[in-house]
Write a protein that holds these residues in place. Sequence first.
Motif, PDB file in Angstrom:
ATOM      1  N   THR A  63      34.831  73.491 -37.133  1.00 47.41           N
ATOM      2  CA  THR A  63      35.658  73.972 -36.033  1.00 47.41           C
ATOM      3  C   THR A  63      34.972  73.595 -34.724  1.00 47.41           C
ATOM      4  O   THR A  63      33.756  73.728 -34.586  1.00 47.41           O
ATOM      5  CB  THR A  63      35.828  75.505 -36.094  1.00 47.41           C
ATOM      6  N   ILE A  64      35.775  73.125 -33.774  1.00 48.88           N
ATOM      7  CA  ILE A  64      35.271  72.772 -32.444  1.00 48.88           C
ATOM      8  C   ILE A  64      36.100  73.541 -31.421  1.00 48.88           C
ATOM      9  O   ILE A  64      37.326  73.476 -31.431  1.00 48.88           O
ATOM     10  CB  ILE A  64      35.393  71.261 -32.175  1.00 48.88           C
ATOM     11  N   VAL A  65      35.396  74.270 -30.555  1.00 50.84           N
ATOM     12  CA  VAL A  65      36.041  75.069 -29.511  1.00 50.84           C
ATOM     13  C   VAL A  65      35.353  74.758 -28.188  1.00 50.84           C
ATOM     14  O   VAL A  65      34.126  74.639 -28.140  1.00 50.84           O
ATOM     15  CB  VAL A  65      35.926  76.579 -29.835  1.00 50.84           C
ATOM     16  N   GLU A  66      36.145  74.623 -27.124  1.00 56.85           N
ATOM     17  CA  GLU A  66      35.556  74.422 -25.800  1.00 56.85           C
ATOM     18  C   GLU A  66      34.792  75.670 -25.392  1.00 56.85           C
ATOM     19  O   GLU A  66      35.336  76.773 -25.405  1.00 56.85           O
ATOM     20  CB  GLU A  66      36.642  74.142 -24.753  1.00 56.85           C
ATOM     21  N   GLU A  67      33.539  75.469 -25.069  1.00 58.10           N
ATOM     22  CA  GLU A  67      32.681  76.574 -24.624  1.00 58.10           C
ATOM     23  C   GLU A  67      33.206  77.093 -23.286  1.00 58.10           C
ATOM     24  O   GLU A  67      33.538  76.321 -22.401  1.00 58.10           O
ATOM     25  CB  GLU A  67      31.242  76.058 -24.478  1.00 58.10           C
ATOM     26  N   GLY A  70      37.421  78.700 -24.642  1.00 56.29           N
ATOM     27  CA  GLY A  70      37.945  79.116 -25.943  1.00 56.29           C
ATOM     28  C   GLY A  70      39.043  78.216 -26.470  1.00 56.29           C
ATOM     29  O   GLY A  70      39.620  78.488 -27.525  1.00 56.29           O
ATOM     30  N   LEU A  71      39.342  77.128 -25.755  1.00 54.87           N
ATOM     31  CA  LEU A  71      40.371  76.186 -26.186  1.00 54.87           C
ATOM     32  C   LEU A  71      39.947  75.525 -27.495  1.00 54.87           C
ATOM     33  O   LEU A  71      38.854  74.972 -27.598  1.00 54.87           O
ATOM     34  CB  LEU A  71      40.589  75.109 -25.119  1.00 54.87           C
ATOM     35  N   VAL A  72      40.815  75.613 -28.512  1.00 52.50           N
ATOM     36  CA  VAL A  72      40.495  75.023 -29.816  1.00 52.50           C
ATOM     37  C   VAL A  72      40.741  73.522 -29.746  1.00 52.50           C
ATOM     38  O   VAL A  72      41.862  73.069 -29.464  1.00 52.50           O
ATOM     39  CB  VAL A  72      41.352  75.658 -30.940  1.00 52.50           C
ATOM     40  N   VAL A  73      39.690  72.748 -29.990  1.00 55.64           N
ATOM     41  CA  VAL A  73      39.771  71.295 -30.017  1.00 55.64           C
ATOM     42  C   VAL A  73      40.152  70.831 -31.413  1.00 55.64           C
ATOM     43  O   VAL A  73      40.981  69.953 -31.599  1.00 55.64           O
ATOM     44  CB  VAL A  73      38.427  70.661 -29.577  1.00 55.64           C
TER      45      VAL A  73
END
Length: 78
Positions: A63-67, A70-73
Amino acid sequence: MSEIKWRVTIDAALCIGSSGCVLRAPEGFELDATRQSCPRHEVQTPSDAVLDAAENCPVEAITIVEEGTGLVVFPPEE
């Protein structure tokens, strides 16, 4: 102006240790002592290789989320 960072996590319950992520993005992932993948750094600079590794994980354990935002990449929301 702040630089965008990604928080990269791996669901250990899903990871099968295929090491595809390590091969695709060795700067972003490594195998731990139990031969499961883990991020080299939990917070990373965005990288096409890391995103490619997540997209190609056979069990979608990454899972990748913008620090900060919280936007899910990845994975994409359905």
